[in-house]
Design a protein around this motif. Structure first.
Motif, short mmCIF file in Angstrom:
data_model
loop_
_atom_site.label_atom_id
_atom_site.label_comp_id
_atom_site.label_asym_id
_atom_site.label_seq_id
_atom_site.Cartn_x
_atom_site.Cartn_y
_atom_site.Cartn_z
N LYS A 5 65.41 39.74 -24.27
CA LYS A 5 66.02 40.33 -23.06
C LYS A 5 67.17 41.27 -23.43
O LYS A 5 67.52 42.13 -22.66
CB LYS A 5 66.51 39.23 -22.14
CG LYS A 5 65.42 38.32 -21.63
CD LYS A 5 64.80 38.87 -20.41
CE LYS A 5 63.81 37.87 -19.84
NZ LYS A 5 62.77 38.46 -19.11
N ALA A 6 67.76 41.11 -24.61
CA ALA A 6 68.88 41.95 -25.03
C ALA A 6 68.47 43.41 -25.22
O ALA A 6 69.29 44.29 -25.17
CB ALA A 6 69.50 41.40 -26.31
N VAL A 7 67.18 43.65 -25.43
CA VAL A 7 66.70 45.01 -25.63
C VAL A 7 66.49 45.65 -24.27
O VAL A 7 65.58 45.30 -23.54
CB VAL A 7 65.39 45.02 -26.46
CG1 VAL A 7 64.86 46.43 -26.59
CG2 VAL A 7 65.63 44.42 -27.83
N GLN A 8 67.35 46.60 -23.95
CA GLN A 8 67.29 47.27 -22.64
C GLN A 8 66.74 48.68 -22.71
O GLN A 8 66.23 49.20 -21.73
CB GLN A 8 68.69 47.31 -22.03
CG GLN A 8 69.28 45.94 -21.77
CD GLN A 8 68.47 45.13 -20.77
OE1 GLN A 8 68.08 45.64 -19.74
NE2 GLN A 8 68.19 43.89 -21.11
N ASN A 9 66.86 49.32 -23.86
CA ASN A 9 66.36 50.69 -23.99
C ASN A 9 66.01 50.96 -25.45
O ASN A 9 66.20 50.10 -26.31
CB ASN A 9 67.38 51.70 -23.46
CG ASN A 9 68.69 51.65 -24.19
OD1 ASN A 9 68.73 51.85 -25.40
ND2 ASN A 9 69.77 51.37 -23.48
N TYR A 10 65.52 52.14 -25.72
CA TYR A 10 65.03 52.47 -27.05
C TYR A 10 66.10 52.42 -28.14
O TYR A 10 65.80 52.31 -29.32
CB TYR A 10 64.36 53.85 -27.06
CG TYR A 10 65.33 55.01 -26.91
CD1 TYR A 10 65.88 55.61 -28.03
CD2 TYR A 10 65.68 55.50 -25.66
CE1 TYR A 10 66.77 56.66 -27.90
CE2 TYR A 10 66.57 56.55 -25.53
CZ TYR A 10 67.10 57.12 -26.65
OH TYR A 10 67.98 58.16 -26.52
N ARG A 11 67.38 52.47 -27.76
CA ARG A 11 68.47 52.46 -28.74
C ARG A 11 68.83 51.05 -29.23
O ARG A 11 69.55 50.91 -30.20
CB ARG A 11 69.71 53.13 -28.15
CG ARG A 11 69.52 54.61 -27.88
CD ARG A 11 70.78 55.25 -27.31
NE ARG A 11 71.38 54.51 -26.22
CZ ARG A 11 71.10 54.69 -24.92
NH1 ARG A 11 70.19 55.58 -24.58
NH2 ARG A 11 71.71 53.99 -24.00
N ASP A 12 68.36 50.02 -28.55
CA ASP A 12 68.74 48.65 -28.87
C ASP A 12 68.00 48.00 -30.05
O ASP A 12 68.61 47.22 -30.78
CB ASP A 12 68.59 47.76 -27.64
CG ASP A 12 69.58 48.11 -26.54
OD1 ASP A 12 70.61 48.74 -26.84
OD2 ASP A 12 69.31 47.75 -25.38
#
Length: 129
Positions: A5-12
Motif C-alpha cells: 500500500k506504500a506504493v502510491q505512484n511510479y516514484r515509490d
C-alpha cells in the motif's frame, strides 16, 4: 516495484529509485568523457540510463493491462543492458577508471536484481478490472 500500500505512484518503488540513482551516477561519470564523445558515447549512455526509469514510469501507467505492463518492464531491462554495454565501452576506451566502472556496474546490478524480481511477479502489480 513493490505491491504494498506504500506504493502510491511510479516514484515509490525501490526499482525506480535505484534506476534514478544509476541515471545520476552515469550522468556525473560521463561529464568527464572527452568532448569528441559528446554526440556519440556520452549521449548514448545518458539516453539509455535515463530510459530505464522512463520505461518504469510508463509501465506503472499500464498496470491495467498485464501484457503492456510486462512489455514496458522488459523495455526497461533492455535499456539497462544497453547502458551496461556503453559503460563497458567507456571502460575499454579508458574513459572510466576500474573503480568508477565497478561502482557503476554494481549500481546497474542493483537495478537489474530489483527489475528481475518485478518481472518475475509482474502480475501481482497489475490492477484488476
Amino acid at each position: 516495484m513493490s505491491n504494498s500500500k506504500a506504493v502510491q505512484n511510479y516514484r515509490d518503488p525501490e526499482v525506480y529509485k535505484a534506476a534514478m540513482e544509476l541515471q545520476q551516477a552515469v550522468f556525473v561519470a560521463s561529464k568527464a568523457f572527452p568532448k569528441e564523445e559528446t554526440y556519440s558515447l556520452t549521449d548514448q549512455v545518458r539516453r539509455s540510463s535515463r530510459s530505464i526509469g522512463a520505461n518504469l514510469a510508463e509501465a506503472w501507467a499500464k498496470r491495467r493491462c498485464p501484457a503492456h505492463f510486462l512489455s514496458k518492464l522488459t523495455h526497461a531491462d533492455g535499456e539497462l543492458q544497453e547502458t551496461l554495454h556503453w559503460l563497458r565501452t567507456a571502460r575499454l576506451c579508458d574513459y572510466l577508471t576500474k573503480d568508477s566502472s565497478g561502482a557503476l556496474a554494481d549500481a546497474a546490478r542493483k537495478v537489474g536484481g530489483k527489475l528481475c524480481a518485478t518481472i518475475a511477479t509482474y502480475e501481482s502489480f497489475c490492477i484488476s478490472k
